[in-house]
Scaffold this active site. Structure first.
Site, mmCIF file in Angstrom:
data_model
loop_
_atom_site.group_PDB
_atom_site.id
_atom_site.type_symbol
_atom_site.label_atom_id
_atom_site.label_comp_id
_atom_site.label_asym_id
_atom_site.label_seq_id
_atom_site.Cartn_x
_atom_site.Cartn_y
_atom_site.Cartn_z
ATOM 1 N N ARG A 51 -7.898 2.438 -2.838
ATOM 2 C CA ARG A 51 -8.724 2.369 -1.635
ATOM 3 C C ARG A 51 -9.384 3.726 -1.371
ATOM 4 N NH1 ARG A 51 -7.533 0.980 4.766
ATOM 5 N NH2 ARG A 51 -9.036 -0.728 4.870
ATOM 6 N N GLY A 62 -9.397 -6.304 9.056
ATOM 7 C CA GLY A 62 -8.309 -5.638 9.728
ATOM 8 C C GLY A 62 -8.107 -6.148 11.134
ATOM 9 N N ARG A 63 -8.836 -5.612 12.079
ATOM 10 C CA ARG A 63 -8.629 -5.950 13.483
ATOM 11 C C ARG A 63 -8.720 -7.444 13.778
ATOM 12 N NH1 ARG A 63 -11.787 -0.765 16.278
ATOM 13 N NH2 ARG A 63 -10.527 0.825 15.193
ATOM 14 N N GLN A 91 0.832 -1.202 0.000
ATOM 15 C CA GLN A 91 0.000 0.000 0.000
ATOM 16 C C GLN A 91 0.868 1.253 0.000
ATOM 17 O OE1 GLN A 91 -2.272 1.691 3.356
ATOM 18 N NE2 GLN A 91 -4.110 1.204 2.192
ATOM 19 N N TYR A 138 -5.970 10.920 4.411
ATOM 20 C CA TYR A 138 -4.589 11.179 4.037
ATOM 21 C C TYR A 138 -4.569 11.968 2.715
ATOM 22 C CZ TYR A 138 -3.708 8.020 7.901
ATOM 23 O OH TYR A 138 -3.686 7.457 9.151
#
Length: 374
Positions: free
Chosen positions: A232, A322-323, A104, A185
């Site tokens: 993404r 993810g988590r 990424q 971002y």
């Protein structure tokens, strides 16, 4: 042991153009801060990713494309020969288990801090600070600063930084790259009217605000075939003080435009577990599927059942986790066997720099306390 057919969709293979995925579970990109002050990937990181290689596809944590892109302590980079060489060890560890891995590409934008840049302010499309949270700096958490707006002439260099990072990722042996356009971002800051108040060709209309991402995609495609590039987006996100009143108009336009490139996939944080801007109804996978004609990946808050349902309904082709992957290195094996998951990892250890909360989670054992409670 349950038959595989009990979860036929999520665990079924997928031909991602020229890549063969053993299942449709993707390890999502997650900042983990284990690369050290020099931002060079290491043996600990190789072990972490290899532990989780039962995924159909791994997407690495956000990896900065240049010194200017840095904005979080101990995250890895891909802008020096040493960093590029060190990533080869991570890639090899994952490839040993026949799992593809994408890098990424990340620029933190206004979510950075002057302490990363010798006292120089972080850059952004416009001089608008993040409100309500703090930056992870070498001196601990500090309030965000008002960033410096990039000059029009400077934007081309940032686009070139993405191209060079994509080339280094290829040299390191990655199977592809994901362009991080989400979570407040730099790319997301250009896309959204809340953070982009520019009056040049990169601001104003949605067409102009999209131009930065468009140029990055086209630059990266000079290095990689289109089927090895993903993007993404987070249309519903509030993380890093994001959320624009025209979010649906903006992201509908962006998603439709991305169709033109026949990319490997579009990765969308459609779930609300990461924070929802609450400016209207969220954009759902079904809505996004109607806009996007290629391979679609959903993310955020899914469990085995909801992920399988999204794929069974054809709203998504892949779901990233993810988590759950933090504390369950054998996540797919647990899904296959319908075994319980390890307890959620302690958030205080997510960015703790060492093995604790990173590579010390157990794989499923029938005699384990978790198994006995199942």
């Amino acid at each position: 042991m349950p038959e595989l057919s009990s979860v036929p969709h999520l665990l079924s293979p997928l031909a991602l153009n020229t890549l063969s995925l053993s299942n449709r579970v993707v390890m999502a990109p997650m900042t983990r801060a284990r690369a050290g002050a020099d931002r060079i990937p290491n043996a600990l990181m190789a072990r972490y990713y290899a532990q989780r290689a039962d995924a159909g596809l791994i997407i690495t944590e956000g990896t900065t494309i240049s010194p200017q892109a840095n904005g979080w302590t101990h995250t890895p980079g891909i802008y020096t020969p040493a960093q590029t060489e060190a990533w080869k060890r991570v890639v090899a560890a994952v490839h040993e288990q026949n799992t593809p891995i994408f890098l990424q590409l990340w620029h933190t934008g206004r979510a950075s801090h002057s302490s990363f840049h010798g006292g120089e302010l972080p850059v952004a499309p416009s001089a608008i600070p993040i409100e309500g949270s703090q930056a992870h700096t070498p001196q601990g958490k500090q309030p965000y600063e008002t960033p410096r707006a990039l000059n029009t002439e400077e934007v081309a260099q940032v686009v070139e930084d993405y191209r060079q990072a994509a080339a280094r990722a290829k040299a390191a042996g990655f199977d592809g790259v994901e362009i991080h356009g989400a979570n407040g971002y730099l790319i997301d800051e250009f896309l959204q009217s809340k953070t982009n108040h520019r009056r040049d060709r990169y601001g104003g209309s949605v067409e102009n605000r999209y131009r930065f991402l468009q140029e990055i995609v086209e630059s990266v495609l000079t290095v990689w075939d289109s089927d090895r590039v993903g993007v993404r987006l987070s249309p519903n996100g509030s993380y890093n003080d994001m959320g624009s009143p025209d979010y649906r108009e903006t992201f509908s336009y962006v998603i439709e435009q991305i169709n033109a490139y026949d990319l490997g996939y579009l990765h969308v944080l459609d779930g609300l577990d990461f924070g929802f801007h609450d400016l209207g109804d969220p954009m759902t996978l079904a809505e996004i599927r109607a806009l996007y004609k290629g391979t679609l990946m959903g993310n955020c808050g899914y469990d085995r059942q909801s992920a399988d349902a999204a794929i069974a309904s054809a709203e998504a082709d892949l779901i990233s986790f993810g988590r759950p992957y933090i504390s369950n290195p054998d996540l797919v094996t647990r899904f296959v066997n319908q075994w319980p998951l390890n307890p959620t990892a302690d958030p205080s250890l997510w960015y703790s720099f060492g093995t604790e909360g990173y590579t010390d989670f157990p794989i499923y054992q029938a005699s384990s306390p978790v198994a006995q409670r199942a």
